[in-house]
Design a protein around this motif. Structure first.
Motif, mmCIF file in Angstrom:
data_model
loop_
_atom_site.group_PDB
_atom_site.id
_atom_site.type_symbol
_atom_site.label_atom_id
_atom_site.label_comp_id
_atom_site.label_asym_id
_atom_site.label_seq_id
_atom_site.Cartn_x
_atom_site.Cartn_y
_atom_site.Cartn_z
ATOM 1 N N GLY A 78 0.811 -1.201 0.000
ATOM 2 C CA GLY A 78 0.000 0.000 0.000
ATOM 3 C C GLY A 78 0.846 1.253 0.000
ATOM 4 O O GLY A 78 2.086 1.186 -0.031
ATOM 5 N N PRO A 79 0.228 2.425 0.043
ATOM 6 C CA PRO A 79 0.990 3.682 0.000
ATOM 7 C C PRO A 79 1.987 3.806 1.137
ATOM 8 O O PRO A 79 3.071 4.358 0.962
ATOM 9 C CB PRO A 79 -0.111 4.752 0.085
ATOM 10 N N LEU A 80 1.616 3.338 2.352
ATOM 11 C CA LEU A 80 2.535 3.445 3.481
ATOM 12 C C LEU A 80 3.806 2.650 3.231
ATOM 13 O O LEU A 80 4.926 3.146 3.433
ATOM 14 C CB LEU A 80 1.832 2.968 4.753
ATOM 15 N N ALA A 81 3.653 1.390 2.769
ATOM 16 C CA ALA A 81 4.834 0.574 2.471
ATOM 17 C C ALA A 81 5.663 1.221 1.370
ATOM 18 O O ALA A 81 6.906 1.242 1.445
ATOM 19 C CB ALA A 81 4.407 -0.834 2.067
ATOM 20 N N ASP A 82 5.006 1.759 0.334
ATOM 21 C CA ASP A 82 5.750 2.400 -0.751
ATOM 22 C C ASP A 82 6.570 3.576 -0.247
ATOM 23 O O ASP A 82 7.720 3.785 -0.662
ATOM 24 C CB ASP A 82 4.782 2.872 -1.841
ATOM 25 N N ALA A 83 5.988 4.374 0.680
ATOM 26 C CA ALA A 83 6.710 5.537 1.194
ATOM 27 C C ALA A 83 7.943 5.107 1.977
ATOM 28 O O ALA A 83 9.035 5.690 1.832
ATOM 29 C CB ALA A 83 5.778 6.372 2.077
ATOM 30 N N VAL A 84 7.802 4.064 2.818
ATOM 31 C CA VAL A 84 8.953 3.591 3.589
ATOM 32 C C VAL A 84 10.020 3.014 2.651
ATOM 33 O O VAL A 84 11.224 3.209 2.855
ATOM 34 C CB VAL A 84 8.503 2.551 4.630
ATOM 35 N N LEU A 85 9.610 2.307 1.585
ATOM 36 C CA LEU A 85 10.572 1.739 0.644
ATOM 37 C C LEU A 85 11.310 2.839 -0.109
ATOM 38 O O LEU A 85 12.497 2.669 -0.465
ATOM 39 C CB LEU A 85 9.857 0.811 -0.339
ATOM 40 N N GLU A 86 10.654 3.994 -0.367
ATOM 41 C CA GLU A 86 11.359 5.117 -0.992
ATOM 42 C C GLU A 86 12.473 5.609 -0.079
ATOM 43 O O GLU A 86 13.603 5.861 -0.521
ATOM 44 C CB GLU A 86 10.374 6.256 -1.281
ATOM 45 N N HIS A 87 12.152 5.763 1.208
ATOM 46 C CA HIS A 87 13.201 6.165 2.159
ATOM 47 C C HIS A 87 14.290 5.089 2.226
ATOM 48 O O HIS A 87 15.477 5.416 2.333
ATOM 49 C CB HIS A 87 12.589 6.388 3.549
ATOM 50 N N ALA A 88 13.904 3.819 2.186
ATOM 51 C CA ALA A 88 14.886 2.729 2.268
ATOM 52 C C ALA A 88 15.861 2.768 1.104
ATOM 53 O O ALA A 88 17.057 2.516 1.272
ATOM 54 C CB ALA A 88 14.161 1.382 2.306
ATOM 55 N N SER A 89 15.367 3.115 -0.092
ATOM 56 C CA SER A 89 16.272 3.159 -1.242
ATOM 57 C C SER A 89 17.289 4.283 -1.089
ATOM 58 O O SER A 89 18.463 4.129 -1.455
ATOM 59 C CB SER A 89 15.463 3.331 -2.534
#
Length: 979
Positions: free
Chosen positions: A323-334
């Protein structure tokens, strides 16, 4: 009396009351606890207890220390998880006794547990659980829960029925009880599990062995873990940042991203990401290759680093919720991942080790990879080839494919913008980041042609690049100058020749299309990257040179070019196969192919017929010298040529368009010889090389005997006669030269003959032409020691010459019966036609005697008395006598004992025999017979033969006869048999 500081009685009363009011609530609570204990958290007890310990340390603001102890007691095995940090309080007890109602709702951003379900993992291994703290203790007991439910069920039958139906599967964590005890010294809280059985103990033991650095990285609230197991040495895990390179970041998420998350999670807006790689060692430090959120999930992650991130999880707590929350955290992770790579690059380590390759391992991996690659591609990570102190982002970088030495890269770096140094084996990762990875050939194509005199300098600068096969292949597109003034791209197909070759000859070859490197640019690099070193022989072996020369074999320039090259050294047979077609002046002025000429005054001129092999013009010999002329094919002596890739099949010969493709072109009867090889070795058999003496058909008829004498003296010529031809399957046949001398020389060698000094029947004496030769040469030309060495063809000839009715001497007949192996079944053969008489009979009238007694039965057929009846029957395609007559002894006769003296000579001889006045077999009179192992005879000589046949010692029949006549001679006869 046990103190109840946490008000557990009220918690128990509330739970029991709820169950009594609605037994279905008991069923719901039991199912939820069972789902978490046996499903979601079945293998998470150690991780979940460590997570609680980390959160306790964070709440208290102290360094988190965790003790994990597995110990045996008299009652069983106990597992203790003790930690520092905030002690147990009343809200904590309520949280433990409820499902998904955590006391950590307002915990800080680094808190891990917050949903109130992790503690249920203890139920996977234990039914009796205690939590001991410095503020007091509580315990949970399946046994006590069952007792309390029994009491409550007495008042509520529906509840009792539900308990009965659950058969002991009850929610043990809903009814806390006060208990005494304290945590181990130095710790604030301890969870004590009385493990259910040894199976549970083994499960915990396996989980303890897996505890390591990844757990400390996932739980930043912990700084130390002690693992104690009675079955293993104790372990202390601390100082994790000394062994790992870590990059972390944290922040706050927009509230809108949490709108679709459960209510309990919406307040947790902070995010935190940690990436870690070990300093050396395994790429992942042995950590599970999964997403840590922050404790391990079941989502695989095949990136070469450990990820700990506050990713949202589904209700099972084992998978990331997309979902959007996971996508946002993965952006920070990259972004943090790229920062980790930059840290490695700054430390001189390999940042490309973090670039993912291959296929994603799961959905989170698939979502993270493109983000990671994008972030890495924008980060300056790659070392400039021209300036090692400068880092270049992948988007602006150019790299050479394959391993390249730094000095070579530095040389090219000044000419090619953005050229970077790639660590060995990282081309795939570089391409994944967008680096323009180019082949050396592509780069070399941009190198301009050098000025005259600068070629060697250019090649020397690039020579260090050709240190392996891949780099040499890449340099194949170098510009190369040729002797005709042209510059071509690519060394492949060009020739580097020795500096002493005739310049005029090289110019002619260049006009024929041969690409010869300008000697001023000759460098070892060219041969390493595709050019060929070529001496005079290699030049003459080229198909384009051969075609050009043969298009005008009488052209003076062509002849001078070939002779100039030939003067550099001897030429092999495959080259002489076509240079022999060059036309040179004979002594009479006629242009003649070189291989049809002989040097004046040579051995070849002495032996070869001048009408066939004309003498060379003397002025040509004086100009070029004997060696160059002999090299191209002019005969100085008898010549041994080698024919390559020979097949035993005349159809394998070329069609004559290309003289070099004609096998055996100077060998008389070559097609017939190949047919001979096919008969001996099998049609189409591959025999490889065949060495042969050429021009034998050109020998003067009166000098063939002199040729034989020369063969005996000259080692090379001798080998061409003696060495057999061998097929790849192991068969052998005579050499071409031996075959020609036997079949085509006219020296009467077509049939086998006896070696000088040998004797035997059926084989003729040695012809006069070979009597002066040594036995080895005589054998090669058909000599044998006797009939036992005759081949199938010779036997067929011998048998074919005999006419029916011809009387045959016994030694000749015996030789036939013993050794004959004709290549075709004969129509006639010698056989016994009467006692003591051997004649040639039609094969249809003969039979093989199974045993000597059948020699008497010439009434049945003419008998072939072979020592090996089976072989004779097969070779001559004859029936056996026993197949034509029953061999039945007539009636009558008197049984008598065999004299004892016989057994001194033949121990296994029969003990009795039947004496007949008149013995018949099938009504035909005979003198002796053996039937069913019993001898029959009319006299002692017949008895001796019968006894010898019975014992399989036909050679003793005369000795036996002597003993039967005079028993006193038995000892003498026995002594004769001693070795």
């Amino acid at each position: 009396m046990t103190v109840d500081p946490f008000g557990t009685a009220a918690v128990r009363a509330a739970a029991l009351g709820a169950w009594q009011a609605s037994p279905a609530r008991l069923r719901e609570d039991a199912n939820v606890e069972e789902d978490h204990a046996r499903g979601y958290y079945r293998d998470r007890v150690v991780v979940e207890l460590a997570q609680n310990a980390a959160d306790a340390a964070l709440r208290a603001g102290v360094p988190g220390r965790l003790l994990l102890r597995l110990a045996r007691t008299e009652e069983g095995t106990t597992f203790v998880a003790a930690n520092t940090g905030a002690p147990l309080d009343e809200s904590g007890v309520a949280s433990l006794a409820s499902m998904r109602a955590s006391s950590k709702r307002d915990a800080g951003p680094r808190a891990v547990g917050r949903f109130g379900v992790g503690f249920a993992a203890v139920r996977a291994v234990a039914d009796e659980v205690s939590v001991l703290s410095t503020t007091g203790g509580v315990r949970f007991s399946l046994r006590d829960t069952a007792a309390m439910l029994d009491q409550a069920g007495a008042r509520v039958p529906a509840l009792a029925e539900e308990v009965r139906r659950r058969d002991g599967s009850l929610p043990a964590l809903r009814l806390p009880l006060p208990t005494d005890g304290s945590p181990p010294s130095g710790y604030d809280t301890a969870v004590v599990l009385e493990l259910r059985d040894e199976v549970a103990a083994d499960e915990v033991r396996v989980l303890l062995r897996a505890v390591g650095d990844p757990l400390l990285l996932a739980l930043p609230g912990l700084v130390e873990i002690l693992v104690e197991d009675a079955d293993a040495p104790p372990r202390r895990i601390a100082g994790v940042h000394e062994r790992w390179t870590v990059a972390s970041d944290e922040g706050e998420l927009p509230l809108a991203l949490l709108a679709d998350r459960p209510v309990e999670e919406r307040a947790a807006r902070s995010w935190r990401v940690t990436w870690a790689v070990p300093r050396g060692g395994a790429p992942d430090g042995g950590a599970p290759r999964v997403v840590h959120a922050p404790t391990p999930t079941d989502d695989p992650l095949d990136l070469p680093a450990l990820l700990v991130a506050t990713l949202p999880l589904d209700p099972t707590r084992r998978h990331v919720a997309a979902g959007p929350l996971a996508d946002a955290v993965l952006e920070h992770a990259s972004a943090v991942y790229a920062a980790l790579a930059a840290t490695l690059a700054a430390a001189g380590e390999d940042p490309l080790a973090l670039v993912p390759t291959g296929l994603p391992a799961g959905p989170v991996d698939a979502a993270l990879r493109p983000r990671v690659l994008d972030a890495l591609g924008r980060m300056p990570l790659l070392t400039s080839a021209a300036d090692p102190g400068r880092l270049v982002p992948a988007a602006l970088a150019v790299a050479l494919a394959g391993p390249v030495r730094p000095d070579a890269l530095a040389a090219l770096g000044g000419r090619i913008a953005g050229l970077v140094t790639l660590p060995h084996g990282r081309e795939t990762q570089a391409r994944a980041l967008g680096v323009d990875v180019r082949s050396l050939a592509d780069l070399v194509e941009d190198v301009p042609a050098a000025e005259p005199g600068q070629w060697l300098e250019l090649y020397e600068a690039l020579a260090s690049l050709a240190h392996d096969g891949a780099a040499r292949e890449a340099l194949g597109s170098l510009p190369v100058p040729l002797v005709d003034g042209r510059v071509v791209r690519g060394a492949r197909g060009t020739l580097v020749v020795p500096p002493d070759l005739d310049a005029d000859a090289l110019a002619v070859l260049a006009g024929w299309g041969v690409r010869i490197v300008d000697p001023r640019a000759a460098h070892a690099l060219l041969e390493r990257v595709g050019a060929q070193g070529a001496d005079a022989v290699a030049l003459l072996r080229r198909a384009d040179v051969r075609r050009a020369a043969l298009d005008a074999p009488d052209d003076e320039q062509t002849t001078e070019t070939v002779l100039a090259l030939a003067s550099a050294g001897p030429l092999p047979d495959d080259v002489r196969a076509w240079t022999g077609l060059l036309e040179l002046p004979a002594a009479d002025g006629e242009l003649t192919p070189a291989d049809g000429l002989v040097l004046p005054g040579s051995a070849a001129a002495d032996l070869l017929d001048p009408r066939v092999m004309a003498p060379l013009a003397r002025d040509v010999l004086d100009r070029w010298g004997a060696d160059a002329l002999v090299a191209v094919g002019v005969r100085r002596d008898l010549v041994v040529v080698t024919v390559e890739d020979v097949l035993a099949d005349p159809a394998s010969l070329g069609d004559g368009d290309d003289p070099a493709a004609l096998q055996g072109q100077s060998l008389d009867g070559w097609e017939d010889y190949l047919e001979h090889l096919g008969r001996v070795l099998g049609d189409g058999a591959y025999v490889g090389q065949v060495a042969a003496i050429a021009d034998l058909d050109a020998v003067d008829d009166g000098r063939l005997v002199d040729v034989l004498a020369r063969l005996a003296r000259d080692p090379e010529l001798r080998r061409a006669v003696l060495e057999p031809v061998r097929s790849e399957t192991g068969g052998t046949a005579s050499s071409y030269t031996a075959w020609w001398l036997r079949e085509r020389s006219g020296l009467d060698l077509g049939e086998p003959f006896l070696l000088v000094g040998a004797h035997g029947p059926l084989v003729r004496s040695a012809p006069e032409a070979v009597r002066g030769l040594d036995p080895e040469l005589q054998r090669a030309l058909g000599g044998v020691t006797g009939p036992g060495e005759l081949d199938a063809r010779a036997w067929s000839g011998i048998l074919a010459r005999w006419e029916p009715g011809t009387e045959v001497p016994v030694d000749a007949a015996t030789a036939v019966w013993r050794w004959a192996a004709p290549d075709e079944v004969p129509d006639h053969l010698p056989a016994l036609v009467a006692p003591g008489r051997i004649e040639v009979v039609p094969a249809v009238e003969a039979a093989v005697a199974d045993a000597p007694m059948w020699w008497q039965r010439t009434d049945v057929a003419a008998m072939v008395p072979a020592s090996d009846a089976g072989r004779a029957a097969a070779v001559f395609d004859l029936p056996r006598a026993a197949e034509l007559a029953p061999g039945q002894v007539g009636s009558g006769g008197v049984v008598a004992p065999v004299p004892d003296a016989v057994h001194l000579l033949l121990r296994d001889a029969p003990r009795a025999w039947t004496e007949h006045d008149d013995l018949t077999v099938d009504g035909v009179p005979v003198e002796w017979w053996v039937q069913d192992g019993q001898p029959h005879a009319v006299h002692l000589a017949g008895l001796a033969s019968a006894l010898a046949q019975c014992a399989g010692r036909w050679d003793l029949r005369y000795a036996l006869e002597a003993v039967l006549v005079d028993p006193a001679r038995a000892v003498e006869a026995a002594l004769d048999q001693l070795p």
